[in-house]
Design an enzyme around this catalytic site. Structure first.
Site, mmCIF file in Angstrom:
data_model
loop_
_atom_site.group_PDB
_atom_site.id
_atom_site.type_symbol
_atom_site.label_atom_id
_atom_site.label_comp_id
_atom_site.label_asym_id
_atom_site.label_seq_id
_atom_site.Cartn_x
_atom_site.Cartn_y
_atom_site.Cartn_z
ATOM 1 N N GLN A 12 3.254 7.194 48.808
ATOM 2 C CA GLN A 12 2.130 8.102 48.945
ATOM 3 C C GLN A 12 0.843 7.306 48.811
ATOM 4 O O GLN A 12 0.831 6.184 48.317
ATOM 5 C CB GLN A 12 2.179 9.240 47.940
ATOM 6 N N VAL A 13 -0.256 7.916 49.270
ATOM 7 C CA VAL A 13 -1.530 7.203 49.374
ATOM 8 C C VAL A 13 -2.590 7.912 48.541
ATOM 9 O O VAL A 13 -2.707 9.138 48.568
ATOM 10 C CB VAL A 13 -1.987 7.113 50.844
ATOM 11 N N ASP A 57 4.639 3.193 65.294
ATOM 12 C CA ASP A 57 4.612 4.601 64.884
ATOM 13 C C ASP A 57 3.225 5.178 65.140
ATOM 14 O O ASP A 57 2.560 5.666 64.228
ATOM 15 C CB ASP A 57 4.987 4.710 63.405
#
Length: 520
Positions: free
Chosen positions: A140-141, A304
């Site tokens: 997560q960021v 991506d």
């Protein structure tokens, strides 16, 4: 035995979740479509029922994979490239499977950062936002702000590469164990499939899972993602159209990645782009150029590039984030792709068939005329029509139906590239449905072909080969002299060699060797 029992128990739980979402049927249908059946899936449907779920089959499968956890989310993302296995619509539904896991606590995020970097948060950052901005399958960021002055060892005192606002990516706790457990399950299943389903062996399931496992291991070391971002950024130094965030190396480690924070409008938000005064066609032209610079010029591309990973800033530059999945194409593959795309754009189907066979994607034993006819039947209906009138799902579905007919073997790196082409088409359709993004790319491909395959390129290649040969010539002549001396050594009377001097065939061998070295 213990491994099989452990995986069987886990498999029953997987089957229960798939059944509850109504996702068993699409998997069984996919197997039947390629001529195989799964006794286990049939048993699971009897045991747990088919389930109801909601939405299309691909959407139900995506929901089930999201509940099953990180490894299955990543598997769904990988399967989104395999229209040959699931069909175009189901693959498109899986491509929307984006990071649906709940975030882990900020206290764990802080503890991970401090453990990895060996310093308290207050020293590393001027401020750290405890609210995660995204919660992905692996990490997560959080956003943070760097101190105005260097605060840790190894940080440049002047001209620091990264200043101000940054994005900090932190691996999920226990993610390595969770992935290895489920990857072992998938590997076990793939081994069973290869042994029991001959029709599915051409899809190389064990090889596919091994590739998946390697990719996951790569993504779970954030130092490797940092290196990928750094390499991609280096490739675009001085390019005013593309932004790759700079890496803050002193604040990055295996489980933590700190990089420059990029701001901008999501690539697919047409209304916001127009409100900001952006020229939509110019944005798409830049996107096409960036795509082909990565794929053809560099052979190193972002793997991506969905809209959530791409933004357009105030200056109209396209920025990218999330470099956990990257693709590489060697020179020969790039030449094959350029030949293929040009053949398609020029409607030269015979040439297109020859290219597929020369590249080893279709065996030599297949009929070129039949393959050219099949390619014509697929491609011809789409020419001259705007994107909003073309069903790319139908087009791709027909293309991969050729896989079994012509025993096609599509390498994984080409499937990854194709996935990104699909994403690019999707964004293009949303921004301007009357513009075909690949027509923007045709001049770029032609220029690349001239530079790499035209007469000038061949002369330059020959000159480079000659220079390399001249550098090797002294060593080559020394080796040839030694070989000649050994050949000229006196032989026993019973030998068939001439008793005096160097035999004529020795000089013939030397001449042949020198000729090969000079003209290969």
């Amino acid at each position: 035995m213990i491994r099989s029992l452990r995986n069987l128990i886990r498999l029953l739980r997987v089957a229960h979740i798939l059944a509850r979402h109504g996702a068993l049927a699409p998997l069984a249908d996919a197997l039947e479509a390629v001529g195989a059946r799964s006794t286990f899936l049939d048993f699971a449907k009897l045991l747990f029922g088919r389930g109801r779920g909601s939405g299309r089959p691909g959407e139900r499968l995506a929901a089930a994979l999201a509940e099953l956890g990180p490894a299955f989310i990543k598997l769904g993302q990988m399967l989104s490239t395999r229209t040959d296995l699931l069909g175009a619509q189901a693959a498109a539904d899986l491509s929307t499977l984006q990071d649906r896991l709940p975030p882990f606590s900020s206290s764990i995020a802080r503890a991970t950062i401090e453990a990895e970097l060996g310093r308290p948060i207050s020293v590393l950052f001027a401020s750290f936002d405890d609210r995660p901005v995204s919660a992905a399958s692996i990490a997560q960021v959080h956003f943070a702000v760097l101190p105005p002055q260097p605060s840790i060892e190894g940080e440049p005192e002047n001209g620091a590469k990264v200043t101000g606002e940054v994005a900090v990516k932190i691996l999920r706790p226990g993610i390595e164990h969770a992935f290895r457990r489920d990857v072992d399950l998938l590997r076990w299943l793939a081994e069973i499939v290869e042994k029991t389903q001959p029709r599915l062996r051409r899809f190389r399931p064990v090889e596919a899972i091994e590739s998946f496992a390697r990719q996951v291991e790569f993504e779970m070391d954030l130092r490797l993602e940092a290196a990928a971002a750094d390499e991609l950024g280096h490739n675009f130094i001085g390019d005013p159209t593309y932004r790759v965030p700079k890496i803050d190396w002193p604040r990055s480690a295996r489980r933590v990645l700190t990089q420059e924070r990029l701001t901008g409008i999501r690539m697919d938000d047409r209304a916001a782009l127009l409100a900001a005064g952006q020229d939509i066609d110019q944005v798409l032209t830049r996107a096409a150029a960036i795509f082909f610079k990565q794929a053809f010029r560099d052979g190193f591309f972002h793997g991506d590039q969905h809209p959530g990973n791409m933004v357009v800033d105030e200056e109209g530059r396209i920025g990218a984030v999330d470099f956990g999945i990257m693709g590489r194409l060697d020179k020969q593959t790039r030449i094959y792709l350029a030949d293929m795309l040009l053949g398609l754009l020029e409607r030269d189907y015979r040439r297109l068939a020859e290219i597929h066979i020369a590249a080893g994607i279709v065996p030599e034993t297949e009929s070129r005329d039949m393959l050219a006819q099949a390619l014509r039947a697929i491609a011809e209906p789409v020419f001259g029509r705007p994107l909003n009138e073309i069903s790319f799902a139908r087009l791709l579905g027909q293309l991969f139906q050729l896989a079994e007919t012509f025993d096609m073997q599509v390498p994984p790196h080409l499937l990854l590239l194709q996935k990104n082409m699909l994403m690019a088409e999707g964004v293009s359709r949303q921004l301007n449905p009357d513009l075909n993004i690949w027509t923007l790319a045709q001049p770029l491909i032609e220029e690349w072909m001239r530079e790499n395959r035209g007469p000038e390129a061949r002369v330059a290649e020959a000159v480079a080969g000659g220079v390399a040969l001249m550098r090797r010539l002294p060593r080559l002549l020394t080796a040839l002299e030694k070989a000649a001396d050994r050949m000229a050594e006196p032989k026993p009377p019973s030998s068939l060699a001439a008793p005096l001097g160097t035999p004529w065939w020795a000089w013939a061998v030397l001449a042949l060797a020198l000729g090969v070295a000079l003209f290969r």
